[in-house]
Scaffold this active site. Sequence first.
Site, PDB file in Angstrom:
ATOM      1  N   SER A   8       0.837  -1.204   0.000  1.00  0.00           N
ATOM      2  CA  SER A   8       0.000   0.000   0.000  1.00  0.00           C
ATOM      3  C   SER A   8       0.866   1.245   0.000  1.00  0.00           C
ATOM      4  O   SER A   8       1.658   1.467   0.913  1.00  0.00           O
ATOM      5  CB  SER A   8      -0.912   0.013   1.230  1.00  0.00           C
ATOM      6  OG  SER A   8      -1.483   1.297   1.369  1.00  0.00           O
ATOM      7  N   HIS A  31      -0.983  -1.153  -4.294  1.00  0.00           N
ATOM      8  CA  HIS A  31      -2.305  -0.893  -3.718  1.00  0.00           C
ATOM      9  C   HIS A  31      -2.450   0.605  -3.462  1.00  0.00           C
ATOM     10  O   HIS A  31      -1.644   1.207  -2.759  1.00  0.00           O
ATOM     11  CB  HIS A  31      -2.406  -1.688  -2.412  1.00  0.00           C
ATOM     12  CG  HIS A  31      -3.715  -1.610  -1.700  1.00  0.00           C
ATOM     13  ND1 HIS A  31      -4.786  -2.436  -1.985  1.00  0.00           N
ATOM     14  CD2 HIS A  31      -4.130  -0.821  -0.681  1.00  0.00           C
ATOM     15  CE1 HIS A  31      -5.789  -2.170  -1.175  1.00  0.00           C
ATOM     16  NE2 HIS A  31      -5.432  -1.182  -0.373  1.00  0.00           N
ATOM     17  N   ASP A  33      -4.857   3.521  -2.038  1.00  0.00           N
ATOM     18  CA  ASP A  33      -6.003   3.784  -1.160  1.00  0.00           C
ATOM     19  C   ASP A  33      -6.593   5.156  -1.444  1.00  0.00           C
ATOM     20  O   ASP A  33      -5.973   6.177  -1.177  1.00  0.00           O
ATOM     21  CB  ASP A  33      -5.552   3.713   0.304  1.00  0.00           C
ATOM     22  CG  ASP A  33      -5.206   2.303   0.728  1.00  0.00           C
ATOM     23  OD1 ASP A  33      -6.097   1.440   0.654  1.00  0.00           O
ATOM     24  OD2 ASP A  33      -4.048   2.060   1.123  1.00  0.00           O
ATOM     25  N   MET A  35      -9.392   7.747  -0.426  1.00  0.00           N
ATOM     26  CA  MET A  35     -10.293   8.060   0.697  1.00  0.00           C
ATOM     27  C   MET A  35     -10.891   9.441   0.498  1.00  0.00           C
ATOM     28  O   MET A  35     -10.198  10.365   0.052  1.00  0.00           O
ATOM     29  CB  MET A  35      -9.518   8.039   2.014  1.00  0.00           C
ATOM     30  CG  MET A  35      -8.749   6.759   2.273  1.00  0.00           C
ATOM     31  SD  MET A  35      -8.009   6.785   3.916  1.00  0.00           S
ATOM     32  CE  MET A  35      -6.950   5.329   3.821  1.00  0.00           C
ATOM     33  N   HIS A  64      -8.173   0.718  -4.103  1.00  0.00           N
ATOM     34  CA  HIS A  64      -9.099   0.437  -3.008  1.00  0.00           C
ATOM     35  C   HIS A  64      -9.849   1.723  -2.702  1.00  0.00           C
ATOM     36  O   HIS A  64      -9.283   2.657  -2.136  1.00  0.00           O
ATOM     37  CB  HIS A  64      -8.288  -0.053  -1.787  1.00  0.00           C
ATOM     38  CG  HIS A  64      -9.114  -0.283  -0.561  1.00  0.00           C
ATOM     39  ND1 HIS A  64      -8.561  -0.428   0.703  1.00  0.00           N
ATOM     40  CD2 HIS A  64     -10.454  -0.403  -0.380  1.00  0.00           C
ATOM     41  CE1 HIS A  64      -9.518  -0.625   1.587  1.00  0.00           C
ATOM     42  NE2 HIS A  64     -10.672  -0.606   0.960  1.00  0.00           N
ATOM     43  N   MET A  66     -12.217   3.841  -0.739  1.00  0.00           N
ATOM     44  CA  MET A  66     -12.928   4.033   0.531  1.00  0.00           C
ATOM     45  C   MET A  66     -13.696   5.343   0.406  1.00  0.00           C
ATOM     46  O   MET A  66     -13.340   6.366   1.003  1.00  0.00           O
ATOM     47  CB  MET A  66     -11.924   4.061   1.689  1.00  0.00           C
ATOM     48  CG  MET A  66     -11.398   2.662   2.012  1.00  0.00           C
ATOM     49  SD  MET A  66      -9.859   2.689   2.920  1.00  0.00           S
ATOM     50  CE  MET A  66      -8.716   2.839   1.537  1.00  0.00           C
ATOM     51  N   MET A 135     -11.432  -6.515   5.075  1.00  0.00           N
ATOM     52  CA  MET A 135     -10.617  -5.556   5.836  1.00  0.00           C
ATOM     53  C   MET A 135     -10.278  -6.166   7.187  1.00  0.00           C
ATOM     54  O   MET A 135     -11.164  -6.610   7.927  1.00  0.00           O
ATOM     55  CB  MET A 135     -11.378  -4.240   6.035  1.00  0.00           C
ATOM     56  CG  MET A 135     -11.501  -3.370   4.791  1.00  0.00           C
ATOM     57  SD  MET A 135      -9.926  -2.947   4.022  1.00  0.00           S
ATOM     58  CE  MET A 135      -9.122  -2.020   5.335  1.00  0.00           C
ATOM     59  N   ASP A 173      -6.329  -6.743   4.095  1.00  0.00           N
ATOM     60  CA  ASP A 173      -5.743  -5.401   4.111  1.00  0.00           C
ATOM     61  C   ASP A 173      -5.856  -4.827   5.515  1.00  0.00           C
ATOM     62  O   ASP A 173      -6.962  -4.646   6.024  1.00  0.00           O
ATOM     63  CB  ASP A 173      -6.508  -4.529   3.101  1.00  0.00           C
ATOM     64  CG  ASP A 173      -5.990  -3.103   3.027  1.00  0.00           C
ATOM     65  OD1 ASP A 173      -4.947  -2.798   3.622  1.00  0.00           O
ATOM     66  OD2 ASP A 173      -6.657  -2.287   2.340  1.00  0.00           O
TER      67      ASP A 173
END
Length: 220
Positions: A8, A31, A33, A35, A64, A66, A135, A173
Site C-alpha cells: 500500500s 495498492h 487507497d 479516501m 481500493h 474508501m 478488511m 488489508d
Amino acid sequence: MTALVSPSILSADFTNLERDLQAISTADYAHVDVMDNHFVPNLTLGLPIVERIVQVSPVPIDVHLMIEDPDRWAPGFAEAGAQSVTFHAEAAAAPVRLARELRRLGARAGLALKPATPVEPYLDLLSEIDMILVMTVEPGFGGQSFIEGTLPKIQRARRAIGEADLDVWLQVDGGISRATIDRAAEAGANVFVAGSAVYGADDIPAEIDTLRRMASAHQH
Ligand code: DX5
Ligand code: ZN
C-alpha cells in the site's frame, strides 16, 4: 499457487511517489487507497493522481476505494487503467451493476467488507466479482493492528469460493506483516496488502519476497 503481495502506497512518501513505486517493482500490484473523508475519516488522493500513477507504475494498480457513491466514481478508475478496482459493499447502491460495469471496462472487480460487515449476503453473487477484500482493520489509516476476529470471515469466504468452484481472489488489508501473514494465509487469503510493513522495512524487495514466501506456504 503463489500468494500475491500488494504494497500500500499509503505508507509511501507522497512527494516521491515515482521513486516509491519503483521501490516495489518486484511486487505483484501496487495498492492505492482512495479516501474521501466521508466514508472514512481521512482524505488521500483522487482520480487525476491515480491516472498518473497508472502511467508510471512498474506494476499493475490495485485501487481500493474508501469513498461514498462508488457507483458514480469507480468506473473512472477502471477507465484510467487500474487493473483492479475495489469498492466497499457498505457504500455501493447497486454492487452487481457496478461490478459488471468495472469488468466491461476491463478491470477486475473487487468487493470490500469492513470488519463488522458479514460476507454471507454476498455469497450468492460471487460469480459477479473477481475479488473479495476482507478488511482486517477499520479502514482509514495505515499502521493499525490486525483484528484477529476477522479470521473466521476469511475462512467462511474461502470455503464458499471453493464450494462454488470459482477463481475469486481473497484479499486482506490492514495490519499485515511477518507477525500476522501466516494466520491470514492459513485462513484462506491469497492477496496480501501491506503498507507499513513494506515501506517501513530497511530492505523493501527482501520484505516483499519474505511476505510472499511466508504466505505462499499456505496456498493450495
Ligand atoms: C487502510 C488501508 C490500508 C493501509 C494498510 O484503510 O486500506 O491499505 O494502507 O496499512 P498497514 O499495512 O500499515 O496496516
Ligand atoms: Zn487499502
